[in-house]
Scaffold this motif. Structure first.
Motif, PDB file in Angstrom:
ATOM      1  N   LYS A 115      -3.496 -10.655  -8.594  1.00 35.40           N
ATOM      2  CA  LYS A 115      -3.091  -9.744  -9.670  1.00 35.40           C
ATOM      3  C   LYS A 115      -1.860  -8.967  -9.236  1.00 35.40           C
ATOM      4  O   LYS A 115      -1.552  -8.857  -8.042  1.00 35.40           O
ATOM      5  N   LYS A 116      -1.155  -8.429 -10.217  1.00 36.75           N
ATOM      6  CA  LYS A 116       0.017  -7.610  -9.939  1.00 36.75           C
ATOM      7  C   LYS A 116      -0.415  -6.341  -9.216  1.00 36.75           C
ATOM      8  O   LYS A 116      -1.506  -5.814  -9.451  1.00 36.75           O
ATOM      9  N   MET A 117       0.447  -5.860  -8.320  1.00 38.11           N
ATOM     10  CA  MET A 117       0.207  -4.648  -7.533  1.00 38.11           C
ATOM     11  C   MET A 117      -0.814  -4.850  -6.411  1.00 38.11           C
ATOM     12  O   MET A 117      -1.177  -3.910  -5.724  1.00 38.11           O
ATOM     13  N   GLN A 118      -1.279  -6.077  -6.214  1.00 40.77           N
ATOM     14  CA  GLN A 118      -2.205  -6.307  -5.109  1.00 40.77           C
ATOM     15  C   GLN A 118      -1.457  -6.328  -3.775  1.00 40.77           C
ATOM     16  O   GLN A 118      -1.961  -5.852  -2.769  1.00 40.77           O
ATOM     17  N   ALA A 119      -0.253  -6.897  -3.784  1.00 40.89           N
ATOM     18  CA  ALA A 119       0.536  -6.983  -2.552  1.00 40.89           C
ATOM     19  C   ALA A 119       1.996  -6.682  -2.854  1.00 40.89           C
ATOM     20  O   ALA A 119       2.510  -7.051  -3.920  1.00 40.89           O
ATOM     21  N   ALA A 120       2.655  -6.006  -1.934  1.00 43.49           N
ATOM     22  CA  ALA A 120       4.067  -5.662  -2.092  1.00 43.49           C
ATOM     23  C   ALA A 120       4.867  -6.196  -0.916  1.00 43.49           C
ATOM     24  O   ALA A 120       4.349  -6.335   0.200  1.00 43.49           O
ATOM     25  N   PHE A 149       0.959   3.094  -1.972  1.00 42.22           N
ATOM     26  CA  PHE A 149      -0.454   3.444  -2.087  1.00 42.22           C
ATOM     27  C   PHE A 149      -0.687   4.315  -3.327  1.00 42.22           C
ATOM     28  O   PHE A 149      -1.651   4.121  -4.064  1.00 42.22           O
ATOM     29  N   ARG A 150       0.238   5.259  -3.565  1.00 41.13           N
ATOM     30  CA  ARG A 150       0.129   6.115  -4.758  1.00 41.13           C
ATOM     31  C   ARG A 150       0.249   5.293  -6.041  1.00 41.13           C
ATOM     32  O   ARG A 150      -0.317   5.651  -7.069  1.00 41.13           O
ATOM     33  N   PHE A 155      -1.962  -3.964  -0.461  1.00 36.77           N
ATOM     34  CA  PHE A 155      -1.432  -4.487   0.798  1.00 36.77           C
ATOM     35  C   PHE A 155       0.090  -4.551   0.738  1.00 36.77           C
ATOM     36  O   PHE A 155       0.668  -4.732  -0.331  1.00 36.77           O
ATOM     37  N   SER A 156       0.710  -4.424   1.898  1.00 33.36           N
ATOM     38  CA  SER A 156       2.159  -4.630   1.993  1.00 33.36           C
ATOM     39  C   SER A 156       2.448  -5.692   3.037  1.00 33.36           C
ATOM     40  O   SER A 156       1.761  -5.784   4.054  1.00 33.36           O
ATOM     41  N   VAL A 157       3.479  -6.476   2.771  1.00 33.45           N
ATOM     42  CA  VAL A 157       3.943  -7.490   3.713  1.00 33.45           C
ATOM     43  C   VAL A 157       5.296  -7.047   4.245  1.00 33.45           C
ATOM     44  O   VAL A 157       6.203  -6.720   3.473  1.00 33.45           O
ATOM     45  N   VAL A 158       5.425  -7.033   5.564  1.00 34.92           N
ATOM     46  CA  VAL A 158       6.650  -6.592   6.222  1.00 34.92           C
ATOM     47  C   VAL A 158       7.249  -7.750   7.009  1.00 34.92           C
ATOM     48  O   VAL A 158       6.520  -8.484   7.691  1.00 34.92           O
ATOM     49  N   ILE A 209       1.012  -8.069   7.715  1.00 30.54           N
ATOM     50  CA  ILE A 209       0.359  -7.518   6.524  1.00 30.54           C
ATOM     51  C   ILE A 209      -0.338  -6.209   6.872  1.00 30.54           C
ATOM     52  O   ILE A 209      -0.930  -6.068   7.946  1.00 30.54           O
ATOM     53  N   ILE A 210      -0.211  -5.241   5.974  1.00 30.28           N
ATOM     54  CA  ILE A 210      -0.765  -3.904   6.177  1.00 30.28           C
ATOM     55  C   ILE A 210      -1.745  -3.600   5.056  1.00 30.28           C
ATOM     56  O   ILE A 210      -1.421  -3.790   3.882  1.00 30.28           O
ATOM     57  N   ASP A 211      -2.920  -3.129   5.418  1.00 29.48           N
ATOM     58  CA  ASP A 211      -3.854  -2.571   4.447  1.00 29.48           C
ATOM     59  C   ASP A 211      -3.396  -1.140   4.189  1.00 29.48           C
ATOM     60  O   ASP A 211      -3.440  -0.285   5.071  1.00 29.48           O
ATOM     61  N   MET A 212      -2.916  -0.867   2.977  1.00 26.33           N
ATOM     62  CA  MET A 212      -2.339   0.432   2.660  1.00 26.33           C
ATOM     63  C   MET A 212      -3.292   1.593   2.948  1.00 26.33           C
ATOM     64  O   MET A 212      -2.889   2.628   3.467  1.00 26.33           O
ATOM     65  N   SER A 213      -4.566   1.405   2.624  1.00 26.37           N
ATOM     66  CA  SER A 213      -5.519   2.500   2.785  1.00 26.37           C
ATOM     67  C   SER A 213      -5.669   2.903   4.249  1.00 26.37           C
ATOM     68  O   SER A 213      -5.864   4.074   4.572  1.00 26.37           O
ATOM     69  N   LYS A 214      -5.555   1.927   5.160  1.00 21.52           N
ATOM     70  CA  LYS A 214      -5.713   2.224   6.579  1.00 21.52           C
ATOM     71  C   LYS A 214      -4.526   2.992   7.153  1.00 21.52           C
ATOM     72  O   LYS A 214      -4.637   3.635   8.183  1.00 21.52           O
TER      73      LYS A 214
END
Length: 224
Positions: A115-120, A149-150, A155-158, A209-214
């Protein structure tokens, strides 16, 4: 090299085309000094296609920049939904830019967000060399992740391309994958593949990959 204190920098969202243009011109000057970019002119890197794409990114996503006491942009990072495609004519990009385009699509193929906004995608990062040793790049990644996160991104991919970003990824527990060689055949450095020790003389081309909440807990923030 001039030393600068990150306490004198102000990190903010990019809020106008003018601010974006200034940030991307700064980025172009920075990456031009990189071995794989230094054979290309400023206008070849910051082409009309690149300018259109970064405007699309700001329209669909967001960017953060850091300003020094003189109001000059000295660091930048952009972020957008991984399923969004900002380029219309990627074949017009320089080969190193095309390589980044391909690795972003590799991340999309591997992660397959449902879905959209699941990963950036968090990228386009660059910092003026006078400020690079002061840890501002880590602060910029944190700022982008907090903003994501806001916005509800999970998740984010760097894109990991340096020892600094590799050490940062390890420090906050990012999962790294997708190791590959240099995009430039003339780059004779040994590229890190995830095995053994990574030294400053080596190259790296990987994803994290980063879990935004963490990244919201105080321990992770202190490492950044």
């Amino acid at each position: 090299m001039q030393q600068n204190d990150t306490q004198s920098l102000r990190v903010k969202k990019i809020e106008s085309d003018k601010e974006l243009d200034e940030a991307m011109k700064m980025r172009t000057k920075v990456i031009q000094k990189n071995k794989i970019f230094n054979k290309y002119t400023f206008d070849e890197i910051y082409s009309e296609e690149e300018q259109r794409a970064t405007k699309n990114i700001i329209s669909e996503g967001f960017g953060c920049c850091a300003l020094n006491e003189q109001g000059e942009i000295v660091s930048v990072i952009l972020a957008f939904d991984l399923t969004f495609e900002p380029y219309k004519n990627p074949e017009q990009l320089t080969p190193p830019q095309q390589a980044i385009y391909k690795i972003r699509n590799q991340a999309l193929a591997i992660l397959k967000p449902q879905k959209k906004m699941q990963a950036a995608w968090v990228g386009y990062a660059a910092t003026n060399e006078d400020y690079r040793r002061q840890g501002i790049q880590g602060q910029m990644i944190l700022a982008a992740c907090q903003e994501g996160f806001r916005k509800g991104i999970e998740f984010s991919v760097v894109h990991i391309i340096s020892l600094e970003s590799y050490n940062l990824a390890k420090a906050v527990g990012m999962k790294m994958f997708g190791y590959s060689e240099s995009s430039d055949p003339s780059d004779e450095r040994v590229y890190f593949t995830g095995e053994g020790n990574f030294s400053k003389d080596m190259g790296i081309n990987a994803l994290a990959i980063i879990d935004m909440s963490k990244l919201q807990d105080s321990d992770s923030k202190s490492k950044l």
